[in-house]
Design an enzyme around this catalytic site. Structure first.
Site, mmCIF file in Angstrom:
data_model
loop_
_atom_site.group_PDB
_atom_site.id
_atom_site.type_symbol
_atom_site.label_atom_id
_atom_site.label_comp_id
_atom_site.label_asym_id
_atom_site.label_seq_id
_atom_site.Cartn_x
_atom_site.Cartn_y
_atom_site.Cartn_z
ATOM 1 N N LYS A 80 -7.092 -2.225 -6.838
ATOM 2 C CA LYS A 80 -7.653 -1.319 -7.787
ATOM 3 C C LYS A 80 -6.492 -0.217 -7.707
ATOM 4 O O LYS A 80 -6.164 0.405 -6.868
ATOM 5 C CB LYS A 80 -8.895 -0.832 -7.385
ATOM 6 C CG LYS A 80 -10.010 -1.660 -7.815
ATOM 7 C CD LYS A 80 -10.275 -2.332 -9.044
ATOM 8 C CE LYS A 80 -11.275 -3.411 -9.136
ATOM 9 N NZ LYS A 80 -10.918 -4.666 -8.603
ATOM 10 N N ASP A 81 -6.439 0.402 -8.907
ATOM 11 C CA ASP A 81 -5.311 1.346 -9.197
ATOM 12 C C ASP A 81 -5.580 2.836 -8.451
ATOM 13 O O ASP A 81 -6.789 3.004 -8.266
ATOM 14 C CB ASP A 81 -5.095 1.880 -10.470
ATOM 15 C CG ASP A 81 -3.615 2.274 -11.079
ATOM 16 O OD1 ASP A 81 -3.309 2.777 -10.304
ATOM 17 O OD2 ASP A 81 -3.177 1.785 -12.122
ATOM 18 N N ARG A 82 -4.529 3.600 -8.302
ATOM 19 C CA ARG A 82 -4.744 4.779 -7.367
ATOM 20 C C ARG A 82 -5.248 5.760 -8.463
ATOM 21 O O ARG A 82 -6.099 6.568 -8.161
ATOM 22 C CB ARG A 82 -3.539 5.334 -6.631
ATOM 23 C CG ARG A 82 -3.613 6.733 -6.294
ATOM 24 C CD ARG A 82 -2.241 7.021 -5.491
ATOM 25 N NE ARG A 82 -2.287 8.641 -5.227
ATOM 26 C CZ ARG A 82 -1.553 9.293 -4.609
ATOM 27 N NH1 ARG A 82 -0.373 8.438 -3.946
ATOM 28 N NH2 ARG A 82 -1.662 10.463 -4.275
#
Length: 353
Positions: A80-82
């Site tokens: 999952k993206d930051r």
């Protein structure tokens, strides 16, 4: 280094639309969907965590440190993206006592939503999908045409491209894959090796899908078709019978392209020629994937969004909600709307996640 063109075509005519995406952290919300029934006890502790401003690898390391276990023992289903608000499941093996994670969850960027227990470690790809909430700001364009395009997407879907975050900043992951295949050596970091080979495979798939879009055959069968299911890596050869046609009309099965590897691709005729031509255009990548031992698999060319909903918060702010199967990319939806701009720093961080 070999150049890797990636100006892949859209399925629908370009709209004169522009917008900004992820200008604020809350503009991108992703929540994992799981159908796994947890228990009151078990050998693996499952944690449902909401995180802000950190990527999956970093949180996994924090969990390993606080639980005093090896990083490889921390399980999670996907990256999952930051620069997003994400809700994600992690698993930790229980040896003696349950680890004390109080200090970790005292931090503002993490919230423990729930926990339970299960019999096995959470493995990559083991999730039902992801639920997205996306806010587009400073939207410029004809609102009626945007609504019509969203209706079209909801009814007919979009091409199932791998998102550009799969390839890394400036396509670095593809370049690393090329070096990996040239040397014949696997890096010590197995996660990076897997990331590079996945990028190479995804790039070849996107080129195959792009060619089908140019031929206007991305969502309809072509000669030698192999049909597949959403989220599945398997396929079956075209039979040209009434039952098959009914399933295709009902959007229960989809055309597919090869995820390159060794063995039989199942496709025949025109589709086999298309796939082989695109794979052989990058022999270092296609032969490298075969030598790495990856087997031929399939991926649907069409991504459906029957639960796509949208709302205009004001004349220039559009909120989208939809669910996608595991391994499908929200950016493949956005690219069919117009020029959706993301800050460069976000793209760089996404490539590291």
């Amino acid at each position: 280094m070999t150049d890797f063109p990636h100006n892949w075509p859209t399925a629908y005519p370009k709209l004169s639309v522009s917008a900004q995406f992820r200008t604020q952290q809350d503009d991108f919300f992703v929540s994992e969907i799981t159908n796994r029934q947890l228990h009151a006890s078990g050998p693996h502790l499952y944690l449902h965590i909401e995180k802000r401003g950190v990527n999956t690898h970093w949180l996994a390391r924090q969990l390993a440190n606080h639980a005093k276990i090896d990083l490889k023992d921390v399980g999670y289903a996907g990256l999952k993206d930051r620069h997003a608000v994400t809700r994600q499941w992690f698993s930790l093996p229980l040896k003696n006592n349950e680890p004390d994670l109080t200090h970790l969850f005292a931090k503002d960027e993490f919230t423990l939503l729930s926990k339970g227990y299960y019999g096995v470690k959470l493995k990559r790809g083991a999730l039902g999908g992801n639920a997205f909430r996306i806010v587009l700001r400073n939207v410029q364009g004809d609102q009626a045409k945007i609504n019509q395009r969203l209706e079209l997407i909801r009814n007919q879907g979009v091409p199932n491209y791998f998102g550009e975050q799969r390839f890394g900043h400036d396509f670095e992951n593809i370049q690393q894959a090329q070096q990996l295949f040239e040397s014949g050596k696997r890096p010590r970091n197995r996660q990076k090796a897997s990331m590079y080979t996945s990028a190479a495979r995804s790039y070849l798939f996107n080129n195959m899908l792009a060619k089908r879009i140019e031929l206007k055959q991305w969502d309809i069968p072509m000669e030698g078709e192999v049909f597949g299911f959403a989220g599945s890596l398997r396929g079956f050869k075209q039979e040209n019978n009434e039952d098959e046609r009914n399933r295709l009309r009902a959007q229960r099965i989809h055309p597919s392209c090869a995820l390159w590897g060794k063995g039989d691709a199942l496709s025949e005729g025109a589709l086999a020629q298309l796939e082989q031509t695109q794979a052989h255009a990058y022999p270092l990548l296609s032969q490298g994937l075969e030598k790495q031992g990856l087997k031929q698999e399939r991926r649907a060319t069409r991504m459906l969004l029957p639960d796509l909903f949208w709302q205009w918060q004001d004349d220039s702010t559009l909120v989208l909600r939809f669910n996608l199967a595991s391994g499908y990319f929200a950016t493949s939806v956005l690219r069919e709307l117009g020029e959706i701009n993301v800050l460069e720093r976000d793209q760089q961080e996404a490539s590291r996640d």
